[in-house]
Write a protein that holds these residues in place. Structure first.
Motif, PDB file in Angstrom:
ATOM      1  N   SER A   7      38.969  37.142  36.526  1.00 48.37           N
ATOM      2  CA  SER A   7      38.255  38.734  36.731  1.00 48.37           C
ATOM      3  C   SER A   7      39.357  39.946  37.031  1.00 48.37           C
ATOM      4  CB  SER A   7      37.539  38.306  37.456  1.00 48.37           C
ATOM      5  OG  SER A   7      37.954  38.190  38.760  1.00 48.37           O
ATOM      6  N   TYR A   8      40.568  39.725  37.817  1.00 48.63           N
ATOM      7  CA  TYR A   8      41.378  41.168  38.050  1.00 48.63           C
ATOM      8  C   TYR A   8      42.655  40.643  37.277  1.00 48.63           C
ATOM      9  CZ  TYR A   8      41.865  37.839  41.608  1.00 48.63           C
ATOM     10  OH  TYR A   8      42.312  36.799  43.196  1.00 48.63           O
ATOM     11  N   ASN A   9      43.219  39.364  36.938  1.00 47.87           N
ATOM     12  CA  ASN A   9      44.356  38.798  36.258  1.00 47.87           C
ATOM     13  C   ASN A   9      44.498  38.762  34.699  1.00 47.87           C
ATOM     14  OD1 ASN A   9      47.102  38.957  38.185  1.00 47.87           O
ATOM     15  ND2 ASN A   9      47.204  37.160  36.351  1.00 47.87           N
ATOM     16  N   SER A  10      45.075  39.674  33.898  1.00 40.33           N
ATOM     17  CA  SER A  10      44.813  39.354  32.692  1.00 40.33           C
ATOM     18  C   SER A  10      46.134  38.186  31.990  1.00 40.33           C
ATOM     19  CB  SER A  10      46.576  40.765  32.394  1.00 40.33           C
ATOM     20  OG  SER A  10      46.015  41.185  30.869  1.00 40.33           O
ATOM     21  N   ASP A  11      45.815  38.020  31.334  1.00 41.12           N
ATOM     22  CA  ASP A  11      46.294  36.753  31.156  1.00 41.12           C
ATOM     23  C   ASP A  11      47.679  37.609  29.960  1.00 41.12           C
ATOM     24  OD1 ASP A  11      45.601  33.598  28.536  1.00 41.12           O
ATOM     25  OD2 ASP A  11      46.723  35.656  27.690  1.00 41.12           O
ATOM     26  N   TYR A  12      48.418  36.554  29.810  1.00 36.30           N
ATOM     27  CA  TYR A  12      50.405  36.793  29.093  1.00 36.30           C
ATOM     28  C   TYR A  12      50.199  37.350  27.981  1.00 36.30           C
ATOM     29  CZ  TYR A  12      50.285  32.147  27.994  1.00 36.30           C
ATOM     30  OH  TYR A  12      49.517  31.015  27.570  1.00 36.30           O
ATOM     31  N   ILE A  13      49.185  37.368  27.029  1.00 39.28           N
ATOM     32  CA  ILE A  13      49.783  37.660  25.857  1.00 39.28           C
ATOM     33  C   ILE A  13      48.347  38.713  25.759  1.00 39.28           C
ATOM     34  CG2 ILE A  13      50.670  35.894  25.190  1.00 39.28           C
ATOM     35  CD1 ILE A  13      48.418  34.861  23.974  1.00 39.28           C
ATOM     36  N   ILE A  14      47.204  39.471  26.278  1.00 39.25           N
ATOM     37  CA  ILE A  14      46.465  40.236  26.025  1.00 39.25           C
ATOM     38  C   ILE A  14      46.696  41.574  26.199  1.00 39.25           C
ATOM     39  CG2 ILE A  14      43.647  40.444  26.231  1.00 39.25           C
ATOM     40  CD1 ILE A  14      43.290  37.564  27.228  1.00 39.25           C
ATOM     41  N   ASN A  73      45.276  42.972  29.249  1.00 38.88           N
ATOM     42  CA  ASN A  73      44.465  43.790  29.607  1.00 38.88           C
ATOM     43  C   ASN A  73      44.972  44.910  30.947  1.00 38.88           C
ATOM     44  OD1 ASN A  73      42.591  43.832  27.305  1.00 38.88           O
ATOM     45  ND2 ASN A  73      41.555  41.936  28.578  1.00 38.88           N
ATOM     46  N   VAL A  74      44.676  45.634  31.335  1.00 30.90           N
ATOM     47  CA  VAL A  74      45.035  46.621  32.857  1.00 30.90           C
ATOM     48  C   VAL A  74      43.455  46.362  33.442  1.00 30.90           C
ATOM     49  CG1 VAL A  74      46.217  47.798  34.074  1.00 30.90           C
ATOM     50  CG2 VAL A  74      46.821  47.795  31.733  1.00 30.90           C
ATOM     51  N   ALA A  75      43.509  45.845  34.812  1.00 31.78           N
ATOM     52  CA  ALA A  75      42.523  45.141  35.402  1.00 31.78           C
ATOM     53  C   ALA A  75      42.609  46.934  36.164  1.00 31.78           C
ATOM     54  CB  ALA A  75      43.161  44.952  36.812  1.00 31.78           C
ATOM     55  N   PHE A  88      38.761  45.361  35.122  1.00 26.67           N
ATOM     56  CA  PHE A  88      38.717  45.129  33.625  1.00 26.67           C
ATOM     57  C   PHE A  88      37.154  45.957  33.472  1.00 26.67           C
ATOM     58  CE2 PHE A  88      40.785  41.181  34.085  1.00 26.67           C
ATOM     59  CZ  PHE A  88      42.597  41.696  33.594  1.00 26.67           C
ATOM     60  N   THR A  89      36.378  45.900  32.219  1.00 25.75           N
ATOM     61  CA  THR A  89      35.493  46.219  31.970  1.00 25.75           C
ATOM     62  C   THR A  89      35.046  44.606  31.712  1.00 25.75           C
ATOM     63  OG1 THR A  89      35.548  45.642  29.478  1.00 25.75           O
ATOM     64  CG2 THR A  89      35.673  48.374  30.212  1.00 25.75           C
ATOM     65  N   PHE A  90      33.525  44.931  31.528  1.00 27.91           N
ATOM     66  CA  PHE A  90      32.847  43.583  31.404  1.00 27.91           C
ATOM     67  C   PHE A  90      33.406  42.346  30.340  1.00 27.91           C
ATOM     68  CE2 PHE A  90      29.258  41.280  29.587  1.00 27.91           C
ATOM     69  CZ  PHE A  90      29.300  40.162  30.078  1.00 27.91           C
ATOM     70  N   LYS A  91      33.183  43.530  29.494  1.00 28.08           N
ATOM     71  CA  LYS A  91      33.820  42.816  27.893  1.00 28.08           C
ATOM     72  C   LYS A  91      36.038  41.868  28.370  1.00 28.08           C
ATOM     73  CE  LYS A  91      34.751  43.549  22.910  1.00 28.08           C
ATOM     74  NZ  LYS A  91      35.182  44.569  22.144  1.00 28.08           N
ATOM     75  N   GLU A  92      36.112  43.235  28.626  1.00 26.23           N
ATOM     76  CA  GLU A  92      37.249  42.334  29.150  1.00 26.23           C
ATOM     77  C   GLU A  92      37.472  41.212  30.161  1.00 26.23           C
ATOM     78  OE1 GLU A  92      40.348  46.367  28.272  1.00 26.23           O
ATOM     79  OE2 GLU A  92      39.584  45.836  30.401  1.00 26.23           O
ATOM     80  N   ARG A  93      36.407  41.091  31.360  1.00 23.07           N
ATOM     81  CA  ARG A  93      36.206  39.772  31.560  1.00 23.07           C
ATOM     82  C   ARG A  93      35.956  38.557  31.140  1.00 23.07           C
ATOM     83  NH1 ARG A  93      32.806  39.961  35.800  1.00 23.07           N
ATOM     84  NH2 ARG A  93      31.531  42.324  35.061  1.00 23.07           N
ATOM     85  N   VAL A  94      34.952  38.676  30.114  1.00 24.30           N
ATOM     86  CA  VAL A  94      34.579  38.077  29.448  1.00 24.30           C
ATOM     87  C   VAL A  94      35.581  37.792  28.776  1.00 24.30           C
ATOM     88  CG1 VAL A  94      32.887  37.088  27.704  1.00 24.30           C
ATOM     89  CG2 VAL A  94      31.916  38.803  29.216  1.00 24.30           C
ATOM     90  N   GLN A  95      36.450  38.029  28.500  1.00 22.87           N
ATOM     91  CA  GLN A  95      37.515  37.850  27.009  1.00 22.87           C
ATOM     92  C   GLN A  95      38.530  36.980  28.142  1.00 22.87           C
ATOM     93  OE1 GLN A  95      40.595  40.461  25.869  1.00 22.87           O
ATOM     94  NE2 GLN A  95      40.118  40.079  23.812  1.00 22.87           N
ATOM     95  N   GLY A 121      53.090  45.571  38.760  1.00 20.90           N
ATOM     96  CA  GLY A 121      51.753  45.323  38.346  1.00 20.90           C
ATOM     97  C   GLY A 121      50.975  44.974  39.254  1.00 20.90           C
ATOM     98  N   ASN A 122      49.729  44.254  38.997  1.00 19.12           N
ATOM     99  CA  ASN A 122      48.886  44.533  39.846  1.00 19.12           C
ATOM    100  C   ASN A 122      49.280  43.241  41.115  1.00 19.12           C
ATOM    101  OD1 ASN A 122      47.003  45.684  38.790  1.00 19.12           O
ATOM    102  ND2 ASN A 122      46.383  44.017  37.597  1.00 19.12           N
ATOM    103  N   ALA A 123      48.782  43.560  42.273  1.00 19.86           N
ATOM    104  CA  ALA A 123      48.992  42.815  43.666  1.00 19.86           C
ATOM    105  C   ALA A 123      48.332  42.037  44.452  1.00 19.86           C
ATOM    106  CB  ALA A 123      48.710  43.904  44.888  1.00 19.86           C
ATOM    107  N   VAL A 124      47.698  40.836  43.624  1.00 24.43           N
ATOM    108  CA  VAL A 124      47.646  40.047  43.312  1.00 24.43           C
ATOM    109  C   VAL A 124      48.188  38.696  44.306  1.00 24.43           C
ATOM    110  CG1 VAL A 124      46.554  40.129  41.160  1.00 24.43           C
ATOM    111  CG2 VAL A 124      49.329  38.934  40.942  1.00 24.43           C
ATOM    112  N   PRO A 125      47.003  37.925  45.065  1.00 28.34           N
ATOM    113  CA  PRO A 125      47.278  36.984  45.786  1.00 28.34           C
ATOM    114  C   PRO A 125      48.232  35.925  45.234  1.00 28.34           C
ATOM    115  CG  PRO A 125      44.791  36.900  45.102  1.00 28.34           C
ATOM    116  CD  PRO A 125      45.598  38.297  44.826  1.00 28.34           C
ATOM    117  N   LEU A 126      49.304  35.772  45.785  1.00 30.23           N
ATOM    118  CA  LEU A 126      50.800  34.163  45.949  1.00 30.23           C
ATOM    119  C   LEU A 126      51.251  33.717  46.456  1.00 30.23           C
ATOM    120  CD1 LEU A 126      52.918  37.416  43.396  1.00 30.23           C
ATOM    121  CD2 LEU A 126      51.357  35.572  42.491  1.00 30.23           C
TER     122      LEU A 126
END
Length: 464
Positions: free
Chosen positions: A179-186, A188-190, A192-199, A260-265
């Protein structure tokens, strides 16, 4: 003089306290950008006094000369990366869709299969004199390089070439939240829109399905063919492939949180982005230096990288780009593999350029993902620079620290994430959801049964 003696004593003490380890570095991808990362990693390891064995496809194009360096030649991998895999016309037409995680997995599994089947690698694995303290394997959407640890029975470290993503995190922890971290080949930048979250959710679910149920069968077959016979011949245990691929001690990421995004790691993911940047920037060639010095309005550098070639662009696109560049006030340097006729006065064609030396004076670069992250925040570039440089250690130092930490702690078990022991359905509370849905279903059936009893008795009451 006293200060000089103190400095010299400190340097000697540092060298005396540093243990030299035997390290295997696996970088078999025949792409220049990957080669740059591999070369600079072994440079830092060698500078720290370690002995390195380097699996690389670039033995024919580069000179490797160091007393502590041994090369395992997989230059045959270059035949695998033929022009059809980087044909921009096929990519633009959709014939090659690198946004398809299934295609990416199949291509990288084939590359790993080619590497393990290489006669030089096979001889290397069979050599009983080869011993290592730690292995660093490049993660390129295939888990197969994890099998090297079965032969050499030492800790294993993954090296990820890009920002943190679900594909690499699942190896040592758990997939990141789509919901907030992009796939490595798409790309998208968080947020995301609803469509991007579904994607993002669809791509991750699809990738996890193939990683869990489709890819392992093919990968295990290669493991059984190329590695298991060697283990049995050497009298070593034969671990389950599934056990091997989730047995990494650490991930070293070519990433930095400021970019990048400050995601929990988890603690077993460590950023070392920037380790490949040479602090001693080489001077520009005289022709480029003169060109940039005379560029009153700045310079734009346009390059499609090391894999995609500008010369393969459709003629209409080349003409369109030249028309756009010609209308700019900036000087444009275009990395192009052949000469172009009738270029605008402000457009200059170069077949090669020292990219790092150019960056300092550029107004713009062409990388799409970097552009999405940075161009919107031009005013914060200096702030980002401060954040990047304000670190307890430089990326190259962090690289050596974490490699040595894994060796000294015998695989860093204290950093291992407990999430590896928890199935995904439990992490997502799908079992709880099933219980709730079952309870709701039972309640609805009971209510329906009660209502049916009342309705069935109603006519009898009226007759009485």
């Amino acid at each position: 003089m006293a200060d000089l003696k103190s400095v010299l004593f400190g340097v000697l003490l540092m060298f005396c306290s540093c243990e030299a380890y035997k390290i295997l570095a696996i970088f078999p991808v025949p792409s220049t950008s990957h080669g740059i990362l591999g070369d600079n990693m072994i440079k830092h390891l060698l500078n720290a006094g370690h002995e390195v064995t380097y699996i690389t496809p670039f033995i024919k194009t580069k000179k490797y000369n160091h007393p502590n360096l041994k090369i395992v030649d997989v230059s045959a991998n270059e035949e695998y990366f033929d022009e059809s895999l980087t044909d921009i016309k096929m990519i633009m037409s959709g014939a090659l869709d690198y946004k398809d995680p299934v295609l990416m997995a199949q291509l990288t599994i084939m590359l790993a299969t080619t590497t393990l089947g290489n006669p030089n690698v096979h001889s290397f694995l069979k050599d009983p004199n080869q011993q290592f303290d730690v292995i660093i394997g490049e993660y390129m959407f295939s888990d197969m390089y994890s099998v090297f640890q079965a032969v050499f029975q030492c800790p294993f470290i993954w090296f990820s070439t890009i920002q943190p993503h679900w594909g690499i995190l699942k190896m040592v922890h758990a997939p990141l939240n789509p919901s907030y971290n992009s796939d490595y080949i798409i790309g998208n930048v968080a947020p995301f829109t609803f469509k991007e979250r579904v994607q993002e959710l669809w791509y991750q679910l699809k990738g996890l399905f193939y990683h869990k149920y489709i890819n392992p069968e093919q990968e295990d077959k290669v493991y059984q063919e190329h590695v298991v016979p060697i283990l049995r011949a050497q009298g070593k245990p034969v671990p389950n492939y599934e056990e091997l691929k989730y047995n990494a001690s650490l991930v070293l990421g070519n990433s930095q949180v400021v970019f990048g995004n400050a995601v929990p790691l988890p603690p077993n993911y460590q950023h070392i982005g920037g380790f490949h940047i040479d602090e001693d920037v080489k001077p520009l060639p005289e022709d480029l230096k003169k060109l940039m010095d005379n560029a009153k309005n700045g310079v734009i550098y346009f390059s499609l990288g090391s894999n995609i070639r500008s010369k393969d662009l459709p003629d209409s696109m080349k003409e369109g780009l030249l028309e756009i560049f010609g209308k700019l006030k900036q000087t444009v340097i275009w990395k192009f593999e052949e000469n172009l006729d009738k270029t605008p006065k402000n457009v200059h064609i170069v077949q090669w350029a020292p990219q790092q030396s150019l960056l300092g004076k550029l107004k713009c670069n062409d990388n799409y993902i970097n552009g999405l992250y940075i161009y919107r925040y031009t005013a914060k570039i200096k702030e980002i620079s401060v954040a990047y440089h304000h670190s307890p250690m430089k990326p190259g130092e962090a690289l050596n620290f974490w490699v040595e930490h894994v060796v000294r702690t015998r695989g860093a078990p204290h950093l291992r994430s407990v999430a590896l022991q928890v199935p995904l359905y439990q992490q997502a509370y799908l079992d709880l959801l099933a219980v709730i849905l079952a309870a709701v279903a039972v309640i609805l059936l009971v209510v329906k049964r009660i209502l049916s009893l009342f309705t069935s008795e109603s006519p009898k009451l009226k007759r009485n």
